[in-house]
Enzyme design. Structure first.
Site, PDB file in Angstrom:
ATOM      1  CE  LYS A 192      -2.721  -3.161   0.065  1.00  0.00           C
ATOM      2  NZ  LYS A 192      -3.793  -3.935   1.080  1.00  0.00           N
TER       3      LYS A 192
HETATM    4  C1  LIG Z   1      -4.232  -4.959   1.184  1.00  0.00           C
HETATM    5  C2  LIG Z   1      -5.690  -5.385   1.668  1.00  0.00           C
HETATM    6  C3  LIG Z   1      -6.201  -5.455   2.712  1.00  0.00           C
HETATM    7  C4  LIG Z   1      -5.426  -6.651   3.195  1.00  0.00           C
HETATM    8  O1  LIG Z   1      -4.321  -5.620   4.297  1.00  0.00           O
HETATM    9  P1  LIG Z   1      -3.373  -6.217   5.157  1.00  0.00           P
HETATM   10  O2  LIG Z   1      -3.018  -5.098   6.119  1.00  0.00           O
HETATM   11  O3  LIG Z   1      -2.493  -7.094   4.495  1.00  0.00           O
HETATM   12  O4  LIG Z   1      -3.672  -6.668   6.299  1.00  0.00           O
HETATM   13  C5  LIG Z   1      -7.695  -5.871   2.990  1.00  0.00           C
HETATM   14  N1  LIG Z   1      -8.625  -5.344   1.944  1.00  0.00           N
HETATM   15  C6  LIG Z   1      -8.021  -5.363   0.931  1.00  0.00           C
HETATM   16  C7  LIG Z   1      -8.972  -4.228  -0.222  1.00  0.00           C
HETATM   17  C8  LIG Z   1      -6.321  -4.884   0.372  1.00  0.00           C
HETATM   18  O5  LIG Z   1      -6.394  -4.419  -0.663  1.00  0.00           O
END
Ligand SMILES: *Cc1c(COP(=O)(O)O)cnc(C)c1O
Length: 305
Positions: free
Chosen positions: A181
């Site tokens: 992210k």
């Molecule tokens: C990356 C992501 C998650 C999970 O995030 P983590 O911090 O890795 O648990 C959940 N929902 C969406 C839409 C994502 O892109």
């Protein structure tokens, strides 16, 4: 040439902040987590931010705070990372998949409405690739029916919805700080809400269900006997992560500005390819370009895979 799908923007400042946290002797959830929560809440413009170990943990706590449990149905997008649906399973509820809108790749009332039943208690609205979903439209569909909209803003830190940061108008929204992210703490997440009671419950649940945090007990001059009010989890963020997050948060505007410049270049070059649709800002907001997707027409000479 190798083009990585994502390269986190971390450097000496983050390294120094992490080292300072280590040298302070307080490495678990403590003052830096509290500082990061306050700074994050402030940046979004929301009353409460609760730091956790991942966005998956944030979604789990959000669904618990929304009172979702066994027997309930939760509508999720058929196009998302699996954690969105897994969080629904964690609380014993049933994920029900709805399709996404082609222009935004997000759920819209038109795709969600046919999936609503007597048992629907929540909709998890994902801001896919950072493109803000139309939260107000989804709330207008759901809230008169007693259905909570939980925003999975994993990808959308710094995206803008109707003039405010994504998360500002949500009953409850979850963010990810995974390096895939934009803003990263290595692993980490945040759940934001205007609801003080929900925030307090999530703070307890992330820390074993304890009614007094370890930091509060440490700061007290008297022995503090804690109580465990319900079955909790260990979803705490560490102070080392929060130290990195504080530096990252300070760079976020610059990071998004740079991405928007690069996205302009992609738009320019890709517009030369006939039939290719690309990610764009919706009418009501702007994306942070966490991802840059293209939609291939069926007769395109190159397949998706
Ligand atoms: C990356 C992501 C998650 C999970 O995030 P983590 O911090 O890795 O648990 C959940 N929902 C969406 C839409 C994502 O892109």
């Amino acid at each position: 040439m190798t083009i990585p799908v994502m390269r986190p923007w971390i450097g000496e400042e983050e390294a120094a902040a992490a080292a300072a946290a280590v040298r302070s002797g307080w490495v678990a959830q403590g003052p830096r987590v509290a500082e990061f929560e306050a700074a994050f809440a402030d940046s979004i413009g929301v009353a409460h931010a609760v730091a956790v170990s991942s966005c998956t943990a944030a979604l789990h706590l959000a669904l618990l705070a929304a009172g979702i449990g066994p027997g309930d149905e939760v509508v999720v997008p058929s196009l998302s990372f699996i954690a969105t649906a897994n969080a629904v399973r964690y609380v014993g509820a049933e994920p029900v998949f709805a399709d996404v809108d082609e222009a935004t790749q997000n759920l819209v009332p038109g795709t969600v409405a046919p999936q609503l039943t007597e048992r629907t208690r929540a909709v998890v609205l994902v801001d896919q690739a950072g493109v803000p979903a139309d939260l107000d439209a989804m709330r207008a569909l759901c809230e008169p029916r007693g259905i909570t909209v939980v925003e999975d803003a994993a990808c959308a830190v710094g995206s803008v919805y109707r003039g405010r940061p994504v998360g500002a108008g949500a009953a409850i929204a979850a963010f990810s700080f995974h390096p895939r992210k934009l803003l990263t703490t290595g692993e980490g997440g945040m759940v934001v809400t205007p609801d003080a009671e929900a925030a307090a419950r999530m703070r307890r649940l992330r820390e074993h269900g304890m009614d007094v945090s370890a930091a509060q007990r440490h700061a007290s001059q008297q022995p503090v006997i804690e109580r465990y009010l319900e079955t909790g989890f260990n979803y705490r963020m560490t102070d080392v992560q929060a130290a990195i997050g504080l530096v990252q948060l300070g760079k976020l505007d610059q990071l998004i500005a740079r991405r928007r410049v690069l996205a302009e270049r992609y738009h320019r070059v890709l517009s030369a390819l006939p039939g290719l649709a690309t990610i764009t800002d919706p009418a009501y907001g702007t994306t942070n370009y966490q991802g840059f997707w293209v939609l291939l027409p069926p007769d395109f000479p190159v397949g998706r895979n």
